[in-house]
Design an enzyme around this catalytic site. Sequence first.
Site, mmCIF file in Angstrom:
data_model
loop_
_atom_site.group_PDB
_atom_site.id
_atom_site.type_symbol
_atom_site.label_atom_id
_atom_site.label_comp_id
_atom_site.label_asym_id
_atom_site.label_seq_id
_atom_site.Cartn_x
_atom_site.Cartn_y
_atom_site.Cartn_z
ATOM 1 N N HIS A 34 0.252 -2.436 1.989
ATOM 2 C CA HIS A 34 0.806 -2.726 3.311
ATOM 3 C C HIS A 34 -0.167 -2.311 4.402
ATOM 4 O O HIS A 34 -1.120 -1.582 4.151
ATOM 5 C CB HIS A 34 2.120 -1.966 3.500
ATOM 6 C CG HIS A 34 1.922 -0.477 3.484
ATOM 7 N ND1 HIS A 34 1.735 0.221 2.309
ATOM 8 C CD2 HIS A 34 1.828 0.429 4.488
ATOM 9 C CE1 HIS A 34 1.546 1.502 2.590
ATOM 10 N NE2 HIS A 34 1.587 1.650 3.906
ATOM 11 N N HIS A 115 -5.643 -1.456 8.434
ATOM 12 C CA HIS A 115 -6.204 -1.361 7.090
ATOM 13 C C HIS A 115 -5.108 -1.398 6.035
ATOM 14 O O HIS A 115 -3.928 -1.204 6.345
ATOM 15 C CB HIS A 115 -7.012 -0.069 6.940
ATOM 16 C CG HIS A 115 -6.156 1.164 6.961
ATOM 17 N ND1 HIS A 115 -5.668 1.702 8.141
ATOM 18 C CD2 HIS A 115 -5.677 1.942 5.951
ATOM 19 C CE1 HIS A 115 -4.939 2.769 7.851
ATOM 20 N NE2 HIS A 115 -4.918 2.935 6.529
#
EC number: 3.1.-.-
Length: 173
Positions: A34, A115
Amino acid sequence: MKYGIALFPSKRIQDFANSYRKRYDSHYALIPPHLTLKEPFEADDQKIKEIVKELRKIAAETDVIPLKVTKFSSFYPTSNVIYLKVEPNETLERLHERLHSGILADKSEYVFVPHITIGRDLPNAEYADVYGQLRMQNVHFEETVDRFHLLYQLENGSWTVYETFLVGGKEQE
């Protein structure tokens, strides 16, 4: 209860990330790959109702979110975290700002670096070896994401979706 806000990339990116996470990420079993939009926070039942209402408003006013993954990177020397770098873009930045203002305002512990974590809690020698190999690899994924998720943490430390918010003016399912 502890909550967080994240978006999940496509299955293709998740499968790619998981091919590394299962070996290098101590949180592999707790949450799928995620991109964290808001770090974990505490909220009671009443507060979360207000937050859900605000998140619906934010989602309705947010365009679909472009995701462009371009390389492996790291937070070293701050921490031995290895991640897939998601190129910042205006939509992502604006969404992050909105998720940290109004009733969602807080002091973010970190600067927003989009990220997808693939490794954490690695001993220094293993980190250096793994990152040394990964940073030489070419990575390129481009897609759009049309939803983000309010998650909550279960007693065993894993995270599950509390509610999903569709962006781009789409109706909630």
